[in-house]
Design an enzyme around this catalytic site. Structure first.
Site, PDB file in Angstrom:
ATOM      1  N   SER A   1       0.853  -1.184   0.000  1.00  0.00           N
ATOM      2  CA  SER A   1       0.000   0.000   0.000  1.00  0.00           C
ATOM      3  C   SER A   1       0.892   1.237   0.000  1.00  0.00           C
ATOM      4  O   SER A   1       1.712   1.408   0.903  1.00  0.00           O
ATOM      5  CB  SER A   1      -0.882  -0.043   1.259  1.00  0.00           C
ATOM      6  OG  SER A   1      -1.676   1.100   1.364  1.00  0.00           O
TER       7      SER A   1
ATOM      8  N   ASP B   1     -13.946  -1.795   2.411  1.00  0.00           N
ATOM      9  CA  ASP B   1     -13.081  -1.950   3.588  1.00  0.00           C
ATOM     10  C   ASP B   1     -13.878  -1.423   4.783  1.00  0.00           C
ATOM     11  O   ASP B   1     -14.582  -2.189   5.462  1.00  0.00           O
ATOM     12  CB  ASP B   1     -11.765  -1.174   3.344  1.00  0.00           C
ATOM     13  CG  ASP B   1     -10.838  -1.103   4.552  1.00  0.00           C
ATOM     14  OD1 ASP B   1     -11.206  -1.579   5.632  1.00  0.00           O
ATOM     15  OD2 ASP B   1      -9.724  -0.540   4.425  1.00  0.00           O
TER      16      ASP B   1
ATOM     17  N   LYS C   1      -2.853   5.006  -2.573  1.00  0.00           N
ATOM     18  CA  LYS C   1      -3.835   5.764  -1.794  1.00  0.00           C
ATOM     19  C   LYS C   1      -4.210   7.012  -2.588  1.00  0.00           C
ATOM     20  O   LYS C   1      -3.319   7.709  -3.094  1.00  0.00           O
ATOM     21  CB  LYS C   1      -3.218   6.175  -0.452  1.00  0.00           C
ATOM     22  CG  LYS C   1      -2.998   5.009   0.493  1.00  0.00           C
ATOM     23  CD  LYS C   1      -4.321   4.539   1.080  1.00  0.00           C
ATOM     24  CE  LYS C   1      -4.087   3.458   2.125  1.00  0.00           C
ATOM     25  NZ  LYS C   1      -5.349   3.059   2.779  1.00  0.00           N
TER      26      LYS C   1
ATOM     27  N   LYS D   1     -10.265  -7.254   7.242  1.00  0.00           N
ATOM     28  CA  LYS D   1      -9.324  -6.958   8.323  1.00  0.00           C
ATOM     29  C   LYS D   1      -9.892  -7.614   9.570  1.00  0.00           C
ATOM     30  O   LYS D   1     -11.041  -7.339   9.941  1.00  0.00           O
ATOM     31  CB  LYS D   1      -9.193  -5.446   8.526  1.00  0.00           C
ATOM     32  CG  LYS D   1      -8.502  -4.737   7.358  1.00  0.00           C
ATOM     33  CD  LYS D   1      -8.426  -3.238   7.569  1.00  0.00           C
ATOM     34  CE  LYS D   1      -7.729  -2.574   6.393  1.00  0.00           C
ATOM     35  NZ  LYS D   1      -7.827  -1.105   6.452  1.00  0.00           N
TER      36      LYS D   1
ATOM     37  N   GLY E   1      -4.440  -4.297   5.707  1.00  0.00           N
ATOM     38  CA  GLY E   1      -3.447  -4.072   6.749  1.00  0.00           C
ATOM     39  C   GLY E   1      -3.774  -2.826   7.548  1.00  0.00           C
ATOM     40  O   GLY E   1      -4.513  -1.943   7.088  1.00  0.00           O
TER      41      GLY E   1
HETATM   42  O1  LIG Z   1      -0.758  -2.117   6.582  1.00  0.00           O
HETATM   43  C1  LIG Z   1      -0.562  -1.643   5.446  1.00  0.00           C
HETATM   44  O2  LIG Z   1       0.524  -1.716   4.870  1.00  0.00           O
HETATM   45  C2  LIG Z   1      -1.676  -0.939   4.719  1.00  0.00           C
HETATM   46  C3  LIG Z   1      -2.220   0.144   5.548  1.00  0.00           C
HETATM   47  C4  LIG Z   1      -3.471   0.758   5.029  1.00  0.00           C
HETATM   48  O3  LIG Z   1      -3.693   0.799   3.840  1.00  0.00           O
HETATM   49  C5  LIG Z   1      -4.317   1.386   6.044  1.00  0.00           C
HETATM   50  C6  LIG Z   1      -3.698   1.826   7.213  1.00  0.00           C
HETATM   51  C7  LIG Z   1      -4.394   2.452   8.202  1.00  0.00           C
HETATM   52  C8  LIG Z   1      -5.744   2.655   8.044  1.00  0.00           C
HETATM   53  C9  LIG Z   1      -6.396   2.215   6.887  1.00  0.00           C
HETATM   54  C10 LIG Z   1      -5.695   1.547   5.887  1.00  0.00           C
HETATM   55  C11 LIG Z   1      -6.500   1.017   4.743  1.00  0.00           C
HETATM   56  O4  LIG Z   1      -6.285  -0.083   4.217  1.00  0.00           O
HETATM   57  O5  LIG Z   1      -7.467   1.662   4.357  1.00  0.00           O
HETATM   58 MG   LIG Z   2      -8.556   0.546   2.922  1.00  0.00          MG
END
Ligand SMILES: O=C(O)CCC(=O)c1ccccc1C(=O)O
Ligand SMILES: [Mg+2]
Length: 369
Positions: free
Chosen positions: A136, A239, A164, A263, A291
């Site tokens: 990510s 998500d 992102k 998650k 994650g």
């Molecule tokens: O753990 C990672 O490498 C991905 C982290 C990530 O995308 C994320 C991290 C914090 C809050 C939301 C998200 C998400 O997936 O939307």
């Molecule tokens: Mg997400």
């Protein structure tokens, strides 16, 4: 199972690089570690994925500490547990607070697998010996910076790139990434940054051959996502909106998404994760494991759930060295050619490094059954 005590530790670790999404920037992580000790001398471990600000969901590290201390641990201690599937049932009377529930339940799952002397992956019904790894990529200060970063990740072997996005950092960036890397598995995660008013704008994403767009609309929405999905060719992945089996069922029924990001912390634990997994199998909805910038213990839980058969897309479970100068487990999680090999020892399969954990612990509390 005879759980003798639970230890909560509040730890704090610096991320190697800040991580920026449409809702904010994380530079370090406060994490609650849960250790469940049995009378037989074994320890089960889990970590809560809640962060310090309620910007991903409504939970925070402090609300989790309160929920665990004052509600969840007393409930867990009310009577003994025969199988970890009972834990989420016992927590059902408590509304929401899924990150907190998942952390307590996860420690019980690890303890259970260790008592059975089998890997957690096997206890969950996993079938894979290795899992595919994606990465990510947070919002950067320039287009050149993100292109260079993605090039590095592809050299490291990551099998999928997630960018992102937010208004102002979306169409142009994705166009540039796609132009530079025409054949990669590419997706975008908006973390709720758009509304239905952006439908015409979001249709431009269909030009980039994205595997999916993750959570474009509100964190609690499934109705507008269905309207958006009907107008987009790109699959929507949910998500933030999916907290329970029932949320997943309704989203699938409405056509709000074609893919689900699971998650464990967001859905209240591994038992609910298995239920959502099986629902997605029935409805041909591919999944992947998201994650939350986990330390090694949470990462190990993610690896275990990803071994279930319907996790067919690369997840966000990157190796330890992507996040931390030093992780809290031995060995650390490593990636080989874009795969993480699933450990074969019992439970989560990585040993929490007590010395390292002691170094990063701010405070702790012991609860006796
Ligand atoms: O753990 C990672 O490498 C991905 C982290 C990530 O995308 C994320 C991290 C914090 C809050 C939301 C998200 C998400 O997936 O939307
Ligand atoms: Mg997400």
């Amino acid at each position: 199972m005879e759980i003798k005590s639970i230890i909560l530790r509040h730890i704090k670790m610096d991320l190697l690089t800040p991580f920026t999404t449409s809702v904010g920037t994380e530079v370090d992580k406060d994490i609650i570690l849960v250790e469940a000790k049995s009378k037989s001398g074994l320890s089960g471990w889990a970590e809560s994925v809640a962060i310090t600000q309620p910007i991903y969901n409504e939970e925070t590290v402090k609300t989790n500490w309160h929920m665990m201390s004052d509600h969840l641990i007393p409930l867990l201690f009310q009577e003994s547990v025969k199988h970890p599937d009972e834990v989420s049932e016992r927590f059902r009377s408590i509304r929401g607070n899924f990150n907190a529930k998942a952390a307590i339940e996860g420690a019980v799952w690890d303890l259970y697998a260790k008592e059975q002397n089998i890997p957690l992956a096997e206890a969950l019904g996993g079938v894979k010996d290795k899992i595919e790894v994606g990465v990510s990529v947070g919002i950067q200060y320039s287009q050149a910076a993100i292109l260079k970063q993605i090039e590095g990740y592809l050299e490291e072997g990551y099998k999928r790139i997630k960018v992102k996005i937010k208004p102002g950092w979306d169409v142009e960036i994705l166009r540039a990434v796609r132009k530079e890397f025409p054949d990669i598995q590419l997706m975008a995660d908006a973390n709720c940054a758009y509304t239905l008013k952006d439908i015409e704008y979001l249709k431009q994403l269909d030009d980039f051959g994205l595997t999916m767009i993750e959570q474009p609309l509100d964190h609690d929405d499934i109705v507008d996502h269905a309207k958006l999905q009907a107008q987009l060719n790109t699959p929507i992945c949910l998500d933030e909106s999916i907290h329970t089996y029932e949320d997943a069922r309704k989203a699938i029924e409405l056509g709000s998404c074609r893919i689900i990001n699971l998650k464990i912390g967001r859905v209240g634990g591994l038992t609910e994760s298995k239920k959502i997994h099986n629902l997605c199998v029935e409805h041909d909805i591919p999944m992947w494991c998201g994650g939350m910038l986990e330390a090694g213990i949470g990462r190990a839980h993610n690896i275990a759930i990803t071994t279930l058969s319907n996790f067919t897309l690369p997840g966000d479970t990157a190796p330890s060295s992507h996040y931390w100068a030093q992780d809290i487990i031995d060995p650390e999680v490593v990636m080989e050619n874009g795969y993480i090999y699933v450990p074969e020892s019992s439970g989560i399969g990585y040993e929490p490094n007590r010395e390292r954990i002691e170094d990063v612990t701010l405070f702790s509390r012991v609860f006796h059954s």
